[in-house]
Scaffold this motif. Structure first.
Motif, PDB file in Angstrom:
ATOM      1  N   LEU A 170       4.905   4.512  -9.590  1.00  0.00           N
ATOM      2  CA  LEU A 170       5.732   4.422  -8.167  1.00  0.00           C
ATOM      3  C   LEU A 170       4.254   3.125  -7.255  1.00  0.00           C
ATOM      4  O   LEU A 170       5.058   2.635  -6.400  1.00  0.00           O
ATOM      5  N   GLY A 171       3.135   3.716  -6.984  1.00  0.00           N
ATOM      6  CA  GLY A 171       2.284   3.664  -6.647  1.00  0.00           C
ATOM      7  C   GLY A 171       1.579   2.145  -6.345  1.00  0.00           C
ATOM      8  O   GLY A 171       1.662   1.038  -6.089  1.00  0.00           O
ATOM      9  N   TYR A 172       2.381   1.271  -8.365  1.00  0.00           N
ATOM     10  CA  TYR A 172       2.282   0.522  -8.291  1.00  0.00           C
ATOM     11  C   TYR A 172       3.134  -0.659  -7.872  1.00  0.00           C
ATOM     12  O   TYR A 172       2.891  -1.632  -7.434  1.00  0.00           O
ATOM     13  N   VAL A 173       4.570  -0.047  -7.884  1.00  0.00           N
ATOM     14  CA  VAL A 173       5.608  -0.618  -7.407  1.00  0.00           C
ATOM     15  C   VAL A 173       5.606  -1.022  -5.727  1.00  0.00           C
ATOM     16  O   VAL A 173       6.246  -2.178  -5.346  1.00  0.00           O
ATOM     17  N   THR A 174       4.954   0.112  -5.192  1.00  0.00           N
ATOM     18  CA  THR A 174       5.503   0.431  -2.936  1.00  0.00           C
ATOM     19  C   THR A 174       4.093  -0.288  -3.000  1.00  0.00           C
ATOM     20  O   THR A 174       4.320  -1.088  -1.802  1.00  0.00           O
ATOM     21  N   LEU A 175       3.122  -0.411  -3.757  1.00  0.00           N
ATOM     22  CA  LEU A 175       1.789  -0.458  -2.952  1.00  0.00           C
ATOM     23  C   LEU A 175       1.046  -1.062  -2.358  1.00  0.00           C
ATOM     24  O   LEU A 175       0.394  -2.617  -1.993  1.00  0.00           O
ATOM     25  N   PHE A 176       1.818  -1.797  -3.795  1.00  0.00           N
ATOM     26  CA  PHE A 176       2.094  -4.179  -3.885  1.00  0.00           C
ATOM     27  C   PHE A 176       2.391  -4.642  -3.864  1.00  0.00           C
ATOM     28  O   PHE A 176       2.779  -5.500  -4.621  1.00  0.00           O
ATOM     29  N   ALA A 177       3.574  -4.207  -3.235  1.00  0.00           N
ATOM     30  CA  ALA A 177       5.007  -4.849  -3.424  1.00  0.00           C
ATOM     31  C   ALA A 177       5.241  -6.568  -2.861  1.00  0.00           C
ATOM     32  O   ALA A 177       5.885  -7.144  -3.608  1.00  0.00           O
ATOM     33  N   SER A 178       4.012  -6.526  -1.988  1.00  0.00           N
ATOM     34  CA  SER A 178       4.603  -8.317  -1.389  1.00  0.00           C
ATOM     35  C   SER A 178       3.255  -8.745  -2.156  1.00  0.00           C
ATOM     36  O   SER A 178       3.655 -10.908  -2.627  1.00  0.00           O
ATOM     37  N   ALA A 179       3.061  -8.797  -2.742  1.00  0.00           N
ATOM     38  CA  ALA A 179       1.976  -9.624  -3.380  1.00  0.00           C
ATOM     39  C   ALA A 179       2.685  -9.267  -5.274  1.00  0.00           C
ATOM     40  O   ALA A 179       2.747 -11.195  -5.509  1.00  0.00           O
ATOM     41  N   TYR A 180       4.024  -8.664  -5.836  1.00  0.00           N
ATOM     42  CA  TYR A 180       4.164  -9.081  -6.634  1.00  0.00           C
ATOM     43  C   TYR A 180       5.470  -8.146  -6.969  1.00  0.00           C
ATOM     44  O   TYR A 180       6.370  -7.324  -7.025  1.00  0.00           O
ATOM     45  N   PRO A 181       6.555  -8.934  -6.010  1.00  0.00           N
ATOM     46  CA  PRO A 181       7.463  -8.047  -6.210  1.00  0.00           C
ATOM     47  C   PRO A 181       9.170  -7.557  -7.182  1.00  0.00           C
ATOM     48  O   PRO A 181       9.509  -6.428  -7.196  1.00  0.00           O
ATOM     49  N   LEU A 182       8.259  -8.767  -8.331  1.00  0.00           N
ATOM     50  CA  LEU A 182       9.508  -8.418  -9.941  1.00  0.00           C
ATOM     51  C   LEU A 182       8.628  -7.252 -10.114  1.00  0.00           C
ATOM     52  O   LEU A 182       9.036  -6.584 -11.922  1.00  0.00           O
ATOM     53  N   ALA A 183       7.358  -6.358  -9.767  1.00  0.00           N
ATOM     54  CA  ALA A 183       7.100  -5.098 -10.031  1.00  0.00           C
ATOM     55  C   ALA A 183       7.852  -4.034 -10.163  1.00  0.00           C
ATOM     56  O   ALA A 183       8.081  -2.844 -11.345  1.00  0.00           O
ATOM     57  N   SER A 184       8.861  -3.884  -9.282  1.00  0.00           N
ATOM     58  CA  SER A 184      10.450  -2.682  -9.666  1.00  0.00           C
ATOM     59  C   SER A 184      11.473  -3.460 -10.770  1.00  0.00           C
ATOM     60  O   SER A 184      11.093  -2.187 -11.541  1.00  0.00           O
TER      61      SER A 184
ATOM     62  N   MET B 204       2.498   5.056   2.931  1.00  0.00           N
ATOM     63  CA  MET B 204       1.332   4.101   2.752  1.00  0.00           C
ATOM     64  C   MET B 204       1.573   2.651   2.676  1.00  0.00           C
ATOM     65  O   MET B 204       0.724   1.639   2.662  1.00  0.00           O
ATOM     66  N   SER B 205       3.112   2.430   1.769  1.00  0.00           N
ATOM     67  CA  SER B 205       3.102   1.158   1.126  1.00  0.00           C
ATOM     68  C   SER B 205       3.839   0.479   2.668  1.00  0.00           C
ATOM     69  O   SER B 205       3.650  -0.920   2.777  1.00  0.00           O
ATOM     70  N   ALA B 206       3.873   1.050   3.402  1.00  0.00           N
ATOM     71  CA  ALA B 206       3.772   0.689   5.174  1.00  0.00           C
ATOM     72  C   ALA B 206       2.666  -1.136   4.926  1.00  0.00           C
ATOM     73  O   ALA B 206       2.907  -1.437   5.389  1.00  0.00           O
ATOM     74  N   LEU B 207       1.441   0.202   4.662  1.00  0.00           N
ATOM     75  CA  LEU B 207       0.750  -0.755   5.525  1.00  0.00           C
ATOM     76  C   LEU B 207      -0.233  -0.811   4.984  1.00  0.00           C
ATOM     77  O   LEU B 207      -0.591  -2.376   4.663  1.00  0.00           O
ATOM     78  N   THR B 208       0.008  -0.745   3.087  1.00  0.00           N
ATOM     79  CA  THR B 208      -1.209  -2.297   2.601  1.00  0.00           C
ATOM     80  C   THR B 208       0.038  -2.938   2.658  1.00  0.00           C
ATOM     81  O   THR B 208      -0.621  -4.283   1.964  1.00  0.00           O
ATOM     82  N   ASN B 209       1.080  -3.261   2.357  1.00  0.00           N
ATOM     83  CA  ASN B 209       1.842  -4.669   2.062  1.00  0.00           C
ATOM     84  C   ASN B 209       1.592  -4.884   2.940  1.00  0.00           C
ATOM     85  O   ASN B 209       1.588  -6.456   3.595  1.00  0.00           O
ATOM     86  N   CYS B 210       1.821  -4.639   4.573  1.00  0.00           N
ATOM     87  CA  CYS B 210       1.249  -5.652   5.945  1.00  0.00           C
ATOM     88  C   CYS B 210      -0.119  -5.993   5.289  1.00  0.00           C
ATOM     89  O   CYS B 210      -0.253  -7.263   5.684  1.00  0.00           O
TER      90      CYS B 210
END
Length: 226
Positions: free
Chosen positions: A150-164, A210-216
């Motif tokens: 879940l951390g892989y998918v959410t924390l870095f979603a803006s870098a790789y949206p297809l992770a989901s 945290m994903s809101a902060l990291t993706n921004c």
């Protein structure tokens, strides 16, 4: 892929070592209830394993500021970690049990047809004996794997949206491997009633916030989106 393979091996090794340390520390804390002991153990292991898994990705995202390498690392970690879980949790324990069981009883490995015929002739006592020889089912590790994913998918979603999408495919493989593990590798687990996820629910909420902060930060400092 060699650095990624070494990264996955390093993560698995450090997590296995710290697992013993976390259990010892939790026992020394002498908690009043079992729930408090379990929550303390969950928090210790998750913080360590999360740092172990995400530190390289945060280095690429915020220090190197290389979204392409970050994306390649995410894809490779997803693929290699999925194969690692299937091999270590299902294939390797099953082979070890087969070799140990047949060596102890002095009989050759049976084929699928012979095993099905033999199973039909076994009694309830022999089925229970075979179940005792199997390994215990570790529910804790399955929860930890899903939270790390879940951390892989959410924390870095803006870098790789297809992770989901990759996580859906990885979870499908994980579901089938867990079904195989429960039926052929591990003992039948005990059933415990629970009113919720407990500490896992808190960890999940923290990851989402945290994903809101990291993706921004990734979108603002590491990519050309702004």
């Amino acid at each position: 892929l060699l650095p990624v393979i070494l990264h996955v091996i390093c993560i698995s090794t450090l997590n296995a070592i710290y697992r013993v340390v976390a259990e010892a520390l939790s026992n020394w804390e002498n908690h009043e209830t079992t729930i408090e002991h379990r929550n303390s153990l969950i928090l210790k292991r998750f913080l360590f394993e999360a740092f172990d898994c995400y530190v390289a990705l945060f280095y690429l995202a915020l220090y190197e500021r290389d979204v392409v390498r970050l994306r390649m690392e995410l894809v490779a970690v997803f693929q290699i970690d999925t194969f690692r879980r299937v091999f270590l949790e299902c294939i390797l324990p099953m082979l070890f049990q087969r070799v140990t069981h047949n060596h102890a009883k002095g009989r050759p490995v049976l084929s699928a047809t012979q095993k099905s015929r033999k199973t039909m002739r076994t009694t309830d006592v022999s089925i229970a004996t075979d179940d005792i020889d199997k390994d215990d089912y570790e529910l804790f590790d399955d929860y930890m794997e899903i939270m790390i994913q879940l951390g892989y998918v959410t924390l870095f979603a803006s870098a790789y949206p297809l992770a989901s999408l990759l996580s859906i495919m990885a979870n499908w493989v994980e579901i089938r491997s867990d079904c195989f593990k429960l039926t052929h590798v591990c003992r039948r687990p005990h059933c415990f009633r629970s009113s919720g996820l407990g500490m896992w629910d808190t960890i999940m909420a923290c990851l989402i916030w945290m994903s809101a902060l990291t993706n921004c930060m990734i979108a603002g400092f590491s990519s050309g989106q702004l």
